[in-house]
Write a protein that holds these residues in place. Structure first.
Motif, mmCIF file in Angstrom:
data_model
loop_
_atom_site.group_PDB
_atom_site.id
_atom_site.type_symbol
_atom_site.label_atom_id
_atom_site.label_comp_id
_atom_site.label_asym_id
_atom_site.label_seq_id
_atom_site.Cartn_x
_atom_site.Cartn_y
_atom_site.Cartn_z
ATOM 1 N N THR A 40 25.511 -2.586 -77.801
ATOM 2 C CA THR A 40 24.237 -2.330 -77.123
ATOM 3 C C THR A 40 23.312 -1.485 -77.977
ATOM 4 O O THR A 40 22.094 -1.656 -77.920
ATOM 5 C CB THR A 40 24.429 -1.664 -75.743
ATOM 6 O OG1 THR A 40 25.138 -0.434 -75.901
ATOM 7 C CG2 THR A 40 25.170 -2.580 -74.784
ATOM 8 N N GLN A 41 23.874 -0.617 -78.796
ATOM 9 C CA GLN A 41 23.047 0.204 -79.674
ATOM 10 C C GLN A 41 22.362 -0.648 -80.741
ATOM 11 O O GLN A 41 21.358 -0.251 -81.309
ATOM 12 C CB GLN A 41 23.909 1.308 -80.312
ATOM 13 C CG GLN A 41 23.119 2.511 -80.753
ATOM 14 C CD GLN A 41 24.000 3.719 -81.001
ATOM 15 O OE1 GLN A 41 24.760 4.135 -80.123
ATOM 16 N NE2 GLN A 41 23.906 4.288 -82.187
ATOM 17 N N GLY B 199 13.340 -14.764 -82.564
ATOM 18 C CA GLY B 199 12.909 -14.076 -81.347
ATOM 19 C C GLY B 199 13.862 -14.266 -80.181
ATOM 20 O O GLY B 199 13.460 -14.157 -79.027
ATOM 21 N N MET B 200 15.109 -14.546 -80.484
ATOM 22 C CA MET B 200 16.113 -14.807 -79.453
ATOM 23 C C MET B 200 17.002 -13.585 -79.233
ATOM 24 O O MET B 200 17.332 -12.869 -80.176
ATOM 25 C CB MET B 200 17.010 -15.990 -79.872
ATOM 26 C CG MET B 200 16.275 -17.297 -80.031
ATOM 27 S SD MET B 200 17.334 -18.576 -80.771
ATOM 28 C CE MET B 200 18.558 -18.790 -79.478
ATOM 29 N N ALA B 201 17.419 -13.383 -78.000
ATOM 30 C CA ALA B 201 18.392 -12.338 -77.688
ATOM 31 C C ALA B 201 19.784 -12.824 -78.087
ATOM 32 O O ALA B 201 20.062 -14.026 -78.075
ATOM 33 C CB ALA B 201 18.364 -12.026 -76.196
ATOM 34 N N VAL B 202 20.637 -11.869 -78.417
ATOM 35 C CA VAL B 202 22.044 -12.161 -78.688
ATOM 36 C C VAL B 202 22.843 -11.641 -77.507
ATOM 37 O O VAL B 202 22.685 -10.485 -77.097
ATOM 38 C CB VAL B 202 22.530 -11.481 -79.991
ATOM 39 C CG1 VAL B 202 24.016 -11.706 -80.202
ATOM 40 C CG2 VAL B 202 21.729 -11.981 -81.181
ATOM 41 N N VAL B 203 23.680 -12.499 -76.946
ATOM 42 C CA VAL B 203 24.539 -12.132 -75.828
ATOM 43 C C VAL B 203 25.975 -12.219 -76.319
ATOM 44 O O VAL B 203 26.429 -13.273 -76.761
ATOM 45 C CB VAL B 203 24.320 -13.074 -74.617
ATOM 46 C CG1 VAL B 203 25.239 -12.691 -73.474
ATOM 47 C CG2 VAL B 203 22.856 -13.057 -74.184
ATOM 48 N N ALA C 291 37.139 0.808 -75.659
ATOM 49 C CA ALA C 291 36.335 -0.285 -75.103
ATOM 50 C C ALA C 291 34.882 0.152 -74.940
ATOM 51 O O ALA C 291 33.949 -0.604 -75.259
ATOM 52 C CB ALA C 291 36.902 -0.743 -73.765
ATOM 53 N N GLN C 292 34.669 1.363 -74.454
ATOM 54 C CA GLN C 292 33.308 1.870 -74.301
ATOM 55 C C GLN C 292 32.627 2.009 -75.661
ATOM 56 O O GLN C 292 31.426 1.749 -75.779
ATOM 57 C CB GLN C 292 33.322 3.219 -73.574
ATOM 58 C CG GLN C 292 33.652 3.092 -72.106
ATOM 59 C CD GLN C 292 33.855 4.441 -71.444
ATOM 60 O OE1 GLN C 292 34.613 5.273 -71.936
ATOM 61 N NE2 GLN C 292 33.173 4.651 -70.332
ATOM 62 N N VAL C 293 33.382 2.372 -76.679
ATOM 63 C CA VAL C 293 32.819 2.478 -78.024
ATOM 64 C C VAL C 293 32.352 1.099 -78.493
ATOM 65 O O VAL C 293 31.262 0.955 -79.052
ATOM 66 C CB VAL C 293 33.828 3.104 -79.008
ATOM 67 C CG1 VAL C 293 33.342 2.998 -80.452
ATOM 68 C CG2 VAL C 293 34.092 4.558 -78.636
ATOM 69 N N CYS C 294 33.165 0.063 -78.256
ATOM 70 C CA CYS C 294 32.763 -1.310 -78.628
ATOM 71 C C CYS C 294 31.475 -1.706 -77.924
ATOM 72 O O CYS C 294 30.552 -2.229 -78.565
ATOM 73 C CB CYS C 294 33.842 -2.316 -78.235
ATOM 74 S SG CYS C 294 35.245 -2.369 -79.320
#
Length: 153
Positions: free
Chosen positions: A98-99, A58-62, A90-93
């Protein structure tokens, strides 16, 4: 850690660079829930095992170094996908991460790059593009690796 939270010094507790084994141990001994694991995460490094362990707990990945310290620029696949969407590699990465529900913290000293980093929510990558980008991961893709690093997954 728990004392810092119970005394009101922090609202949440997270970790950084924890492997699957370290996450299991930390979650077992912590009296407070761990909310995130900040890890090196970009298309050139397979972090699927750690990401799965974080989600299970249940942890977020940063993600730090989400564009692999600039390695995204000039990558043929990322450039091609970016061109198809009117975006940079860079935007694709950043969109790829985020997706997947991963929080990104790209670093930049240029205002125009900072603005560019925010312009990733007006397009979606297809399943085929997501899979192709994931295929960029290679052994040796890790950028951050210290002599005292844990045994990475």
């Amino acid at each position: 850690m728990a004392k810092m939270k119970s005394e009101g010094y922090v609202k949440h507790i997270g970790v950084s660079n924890f492997t699957v084994a370290l996450l299991a141990e930390a979650n077992k001994v912590s009296r407070e829930p761990l909310v995130c694991n900040q890890i090196e995460c970009h298309p050139f490094l397979d972090q699927d095992k750690v990401i799965a362990a974080c989600r299970k707990a249940g942890m977020a990945v940063v993600a730090y170094s989400p564009i692999a310290r600039g390695r995204a620029k000039g990558d043929e696949l990322l450039e091609r996908i970016g061109k198809a969407h009117g975006k940079t590699s860079a935007q694709v990465c950043l969109r790829w991460l985020t997706q997947q529900g991963i929080v990104v913290i790209p670093r930049t000293s240029k205002v125009e790059r900072l603005e560019e980093n925010f312009e990733i929510f007006d397009f979606n990558l297809s399943d085929a593009e997501m899979k192709a980008i994931a295929g960029l991961a290679r052994p040796g893709g890790r950028i951050v690796d210290w002599s005292w690093s844990p045994k990475w997954d």
